[in-house]
Design an enzyme around this catalytic site. Structure first.
Site, short mmCIF file in Angstrom:
data_model
loop_
_atom_site.label_atom_id
_atom_site.label_comp_id
_atom_site.label_asym_id
_atom_site.label_seq_id
_atom_site.Cartn_x
_atom_site.Cartn_y
_atom_site.Cartn_z
N THR A 1 4.85 2.10 6.56
CA THR A 1 3.43 1.78 6.71
C THR A 1 2.78 2.80 7.63
O THR A 1 3.39 3.23 8.62
CB THR A 1 3.18 0.37 7.31
OG1 THR A 1 1.81 0.30 7.72
CG2 THR A 1 4.04 0.05 8.50
N ARG B 1 -4.91 -2.02 10.39
CA ARG B 1 -4.96 -3.49 10.37
C ARG B 1 -5.04 -4.03 11.79
O ARG B 1 -5.94 -3.63 12.52
CB ARG B 1 -3.78 -4.07 9.59
CG ARG B 1 -3.86 -3.75 8.09
CD ARG B 1 -2.79 -4.42 7.29
NE ARG B 1 -3.00 -5.86 7.21
CZ ARG B 1 -3.87 -6.44 6.40
NH1 ARG B 1 -4.62 -5.72 5.58
NH2 ARG B 1 -4.00 -7.74 6.36
N ASP C 1 3.20 -0.94 12.46
CA ASP C 1 3.09 -2.27 13.08
C ASP C 1 4.33 -3.14 12.89
O ASP C 1 4.24 -4.36 12.96
CB ASP C 1 1.84 -2.99 12.56
CG ASP C 1 1.86 -3.18 11.04
OD1 ASP C 1 2.77 -2.67 10.38
OD2 ASP C 1 0.95 -3.86 10.52
N GLY D 1 0.83 -1.21 0.00
CA GLY D 1 0.00 0.00 0.00
C GLY D 1 0.86 1.25 0.00
O GLY D 1 1.95 1.25 0.57
N ARG E 1 4.08 -16.00 -5.20
CA ARG E 1 2.71 -16.51 -5.33
C ARG E 1 2.02 -15.67 -6.40
O ARG E 1 1.11 -14.92 -6.13
CB ARG E 1 1.96 -16.42 -3.99
CG ARG E 1 2.32 -17.57 -3.06
CD ARG E 1 1.87 -17.33 -1.64
NE ARG E 1 2.69 -16.32 -0.98
CZ ARG E 1 3.91 -16.52 -0.49
NH1 ARG E 1 4.47 -17.71 -0.59
NH2 ARG E 1 4.58 -15.55 0.10
N GLU F 1 -9.84 -0.27 12.87
CA GLU F 1 -10.53 -1.22 11.99
C GLU F 1 -10.35 -2.67 12.45
O GLU F 1 -11.19 -3.52 12.18
CB GLU F 1 -10.05 -1.06 10.54
CG GLU F 1 -8.56 -1.34 10.34
CD GLU F 1 -8.09 -1.14 8.91
OE1 GLU F 1 -8.88 -0.73 8.05
OE2 GLU F 1 -6.89 -1.40 8.65
N GLY G 1 6.06 -2.48 3.44
CA GLY G 1 5.60 -2.88 4.77
C GLY G 1 5.93 -4.34 5.02
O GLY G 1 6.78 -4.91 4.32
N ASP G 2 5.26 -4.96 5.97
CA ASP G 2 5.63 -6.34 6.34
C ASP G 2 5.56 -7.29 5.15
O ASP G 2 6.45 -8.12 4.95
CB ASP G 2 4.78 -6.85 7.53
CG ASP G 2 3.28 -6.71 7.29
OD1 ASP G 2 2.88 -6.15 6.24
OD2 ASP G 2 2.51 -7.15 8.15
N ASP H 1 0.48 2.00 9.44
CA ASP H 1 -0.02 1.22 10.58
C ASP H 1 0.95 1.21 11.77
O ASP H 1 0.55 0.89 12.88
CB ASP H 1 -0.28 -0.24 10.16
CG ASP H 1 -1.26 -0.34 9.00
OD1 ASP H 1 -2.04 0.60 8.80
OD2 ASP H 1 -1.23 -1.37 8.30
N MET I 1 -7.77 3.29 10.13
CA MET I 1 -7.01 2.13 9.64
C MET I 1 -6.02 1.63 10.69
O MET I 1 -5.98 2.13 11.81
CB MET I 1 -6.29 2.50 8.35
CG MET I 1 -7.18 2.55 7.14
SD MET I 1 -6.21 2.88 5.65
CE MET I 1 -7.40 2.45 4.38
O1 F6P Z 1 -1.43 -1.37 5.69
C1 F6P Z 1 -1.89 -0.11 5.35
C2 F6P Z 1 -3.37 -0.11 5.16
O2 F6P Z 1 -3.76 1.21 4.84
C3 F6P Z 1 -4.18 -0.66 6.32
O3 F6P Z 1 -4.29 0.25 7.37
C4 F6P Z 1 -5.48 -0.99 5.62
O4 F6P Z 1 -6.18 -2.02 6.29
C5 F6P Z 1 -5.02 -1.47 4.29
O5 F6P Z 1 -3.73 -0.93 4.07
C6 F6P Z 1 -5.91 -1.08 3.14
O6 F6P Z 1 -5.42 -1.67 2.00
P1 F6P Z 1 -5.99 -1.41 0.55
O7 F6P Z 1 -5.31 -0.18 0.03
O8 F6P Z 1 -5.62 -2.63 -0.20
O9 F6P Z 1 -7.46 -1.20 0.67
#
Ligand code: F6P
Length: 386
Positions: A155, A201, A159, A26, A97, A253, A132-133, A157, A199
């Site tokens: 990120t 995660r 995290d 992301g 994958r 979330e 990110g991770d 997040d 957000m």
């Molecule tokens: O990991 C970053 C994040 O913004 C999270 O907080 C959120 O759940 C997710 O990515 C949203 O991802 P996408 O852009 O695929 O909807």
């Protein structure tokens, strides 16, 4: 975990002359500042930078075409303050994958070795991967297959356990704080219960920080499964103490009720991660049902829900995130210059250091339930739903 100051690392391979640079997963405020910094720091020590478009996808040679372009100072002019990533990114395209075909012909292929070959084919001494991770786990798998990669953690997040913070996080907190400031004025005016879903995660950092600085009465976190009764009690107490229904609630979330599950918009598949979301609506419906059943006053409070979504990811990085991004970029180039592949830059206190990439992605970063942050939140009257 052992962080190593980059200045103490020895040069460990022949001179680095050409590196690839990509952004994966992301997007996040600060990515362009890292790109700007990598390009300038690399130019400073005579390293050429090749930008890889759309993350690792750009290195999977579909139809023999690699999606790369040279990156020089002219290509990154004025981008450090801009949101998003000029290199493009994707949550899909994991080369290990890799989804091919569609419908009944859909299958998943391992294209990892091809990516390693393509890195060599491009004449790259190594790759700087910002992610990110998920993207850093791909970077580590590439390292295990023989590629030379340096990781830069990103990120909103926050995290990742191996760095004090990631860039993008404080910008997201600013956005969520502003949303709370705005929800406060409309919520106060209508005397409503206002719920904001943010957000993060499976980590509650954005919710907790925004809830603290935005003056929330209730903050619900993935780290503490909540009880509806506890939230209801807080709304009731607002009336008892201040004769107000207005209650400001922040829901991460990934927050979920005690005995319940994290709410998902879409389940994960072999090639896509699960999409977290729906926690605020779940809370609104449960609160409304409980309030409709029994409320001590004739007119029950109204509830309104806002899901902040990708607004938290867009736009310019705040000053702090910009600073971390610029410093991460410069140090990633320093690691490349020294030939210290297989490492990830990280922030420790006020220093940018580095850890082995494998170590960098090992531990998630969650709020300590017995830590001082939550004690302080409770002591200033925030209900955490427990
Ligand atoms: O990991 C970053 C994040 O913004 C999270 O907080 C959120 O759940 C997710 O990515 C949203 O991802 P996408 O852009 O695929 O909807």
């Amino acid at each position: 975990m052992s962080q190593t100051p980059i200045s103490t690392l020895p040069a460990s391979s022949p001179a680095t002359r050409r590196v690839g640079l990509l952004t994966g997963g992301g997007d996040c405020p600060g990515l362009n500042a890292v790109i700007w910094s990598v390009v300038h720091a690399a130019a400073h020590c005579g390293i050429e930078v090749v930008g890889v478009v759309d993350g690792f996808e750009g290195l999977v040679g579909n139809d023999g075409e690699l999606n790369v372009r040279p990156l020089g100072a002219a290509d990154v002019r004025n981008i450090a303050s801009q949101g998003g990533t000029v290199l493009g990114t994707t949550n899909r395209g994991n080369p290990f994958r890799y989804a091919v075909g569609s419908g009944s012909n859909a299958k998943v292929e391992d294209r990892g070795d091809e990516v390693v070959r393509n890195i060599n084919k491009l004449g790259l001494d190594g790759l700087i991967a910002i992610g990110g991770d998920g993207s850093l786990a791909i970077a580590q798998e590439l390292v295990e297959r023989g590629a030379r990669v340096i990781g830069v953690p990103k990120t909103i997040d926050n995290d990742l356990g191996s760095t004090d913070t990631t860039f993008g996080f404080f910008t997201a907190v600013e956005v969520a704080m502003e949303a709370l400031d705005r929800l406060r004025t409309t919520g106060e005016s209508h005397d409503r219960v206002m719920i904001l879903e943010v957000m993060g995660r499976y980590a509650g950092w954005i919710a907790l920080y925004a809830g603290l600085v935005g003056g929330a009465h209730v903050v619900l976190l993935p780290e503490i499964p909540y009880r509806f009764d506890s939230v209801l009690d807080r709304i009731r107490r607002r009336w008892q103490e201040e004769k107000r229904d207005f209650t400001l609630i922040v829901v991460a979330e990934g927050a979920h009720p005690l005995g319940g599950q994290v709410s998902h918009i879409a389940q994960g598949t072999k090639t896509a991660v699960a999409r977290v979301g729906g926690a605020a609506l779940q809370l609104e419906l449960a609160l409304k049902a409980a309030i409709d059943q029994a409320w001590p006053r004739p007119v029950p409070p109204e509830i309104r829900t806002t899901v902040l979504g990708h607004i938290q990811r867009g736009g310019s990085p705040c000053a702090y995130d910009r600073l971390i991004s610029l410093r991460f970029g410069a140090e990633a180039v320093e690691l490349a210059r020294l030939g210290q592949w297989g490492r990830m830059v990280c922030l420790r206190g006020t220093e940018i250091q580095s850890v082995p990439l494998a170590e960098g992605i090992r531990r998630p970063h969650n709020i300590e339930t017995t830590g001082q942050l939550l004690r302080q939140a409770r002591s200033i009257g925030i209900c955490l739903g427990d």
